[in-house]
Design a protein around this motif. Sequence first.
Motif, short mmCIF file in Angstrom:
data_model
loop_
_atom_site.label_atom_id
_atom_site.label_comp_id
_atom_site.label_asym_id
_atom_site.label_seq_id
_atom_site.Cartn_x
_atom_site.Cartn_y
_atom_site.Cartn_z
N CYS A 29 47.79 18.56 48.29
CA CYS A 29 47.33 19.80 48.94
C CYS A 29 46.26 19.52 50.00
O CYS A 29 46.17 20.24 51.00
CB CYS A 29 46.78 20.76 47.90
N ILE A 30 45.45 18.49 49.78
CA ILE A 30 44.43 18.15 50.77
C ILE A 30 45.05 17.44 51.97
O ILE A 30 44.67 17.67 53.12
CB ILE A 30 43.34 17.27 50.11
N LEU A 31 46.05 16.59 51.73
CA LEU A 31 46.65 15.81 52.81
C LEU A 31 47.67 16.60 53.63
O LEU A 31 47.94 16.24 54.78
CB LEU A 31 47.34 14.57 52.24
N ALA A 32 48.24 17.66 53.10
CA ALA A 32 49.33 18.38 53.77
C ALA A 32 48.95 18.97 55.14
O ALA A 32 49.75 18.87 56.07
CB ALA A 32 49.89 19.46 52.86
N PRO A 33 47.78 19.56 55.33
CA PRO A 33 47.48 20.12 56.66
C PRO A 33 47.13 19.09 57.73
O PRO A 33 47.13 19.42 58.92
CB PRO A 33 46.28 21.03 56.42
N LEU A 34 46.85 17.86 57.35
CA LEU A 34 46.41 16.86 58.33
C LEU A 34 47.46 16.54 59.39
O LEU A 34 47.11 16.43 60.57
CB LEU A 34 45.95 15.59 57.61
#
Length: 110
Positions: free
Chosen positions: A46-51
């Motif tokens: 969830c933290i890496l998905a928007p990058l």
Amino acid sequence: SIHMARKGILGILGLGFCLCLGMTLAILACALPNENWWPMFEVVFCILAPLPIAAGVALTARTGAANDVFFKSQPQNTFFLDVGLFWSTALLFSGFALPFVFAHSKVIRN
């Protein structure tokens, strides 16, 4: 108009609530006995998905009224944006599939 602005704010509030609820449930899932820390992988996804989307938006040249990510008003080169959307979608699907892979390979046991 004011109705559209209120609708947008309610949408953002709803997404924020769902994100907080999901993160809380993921952290509570780690509090189960037998050192169950596998749900923290979901938090990483969830933290890496928007990058990738952020990188695609930063690398895509913006001109005129074409400042929206999903609604392109004029033809332009959106290669980096499309690649970012692809990788973000791949990360989100991987985050949903990871518990099934762990359960199938007996890493997660009942």
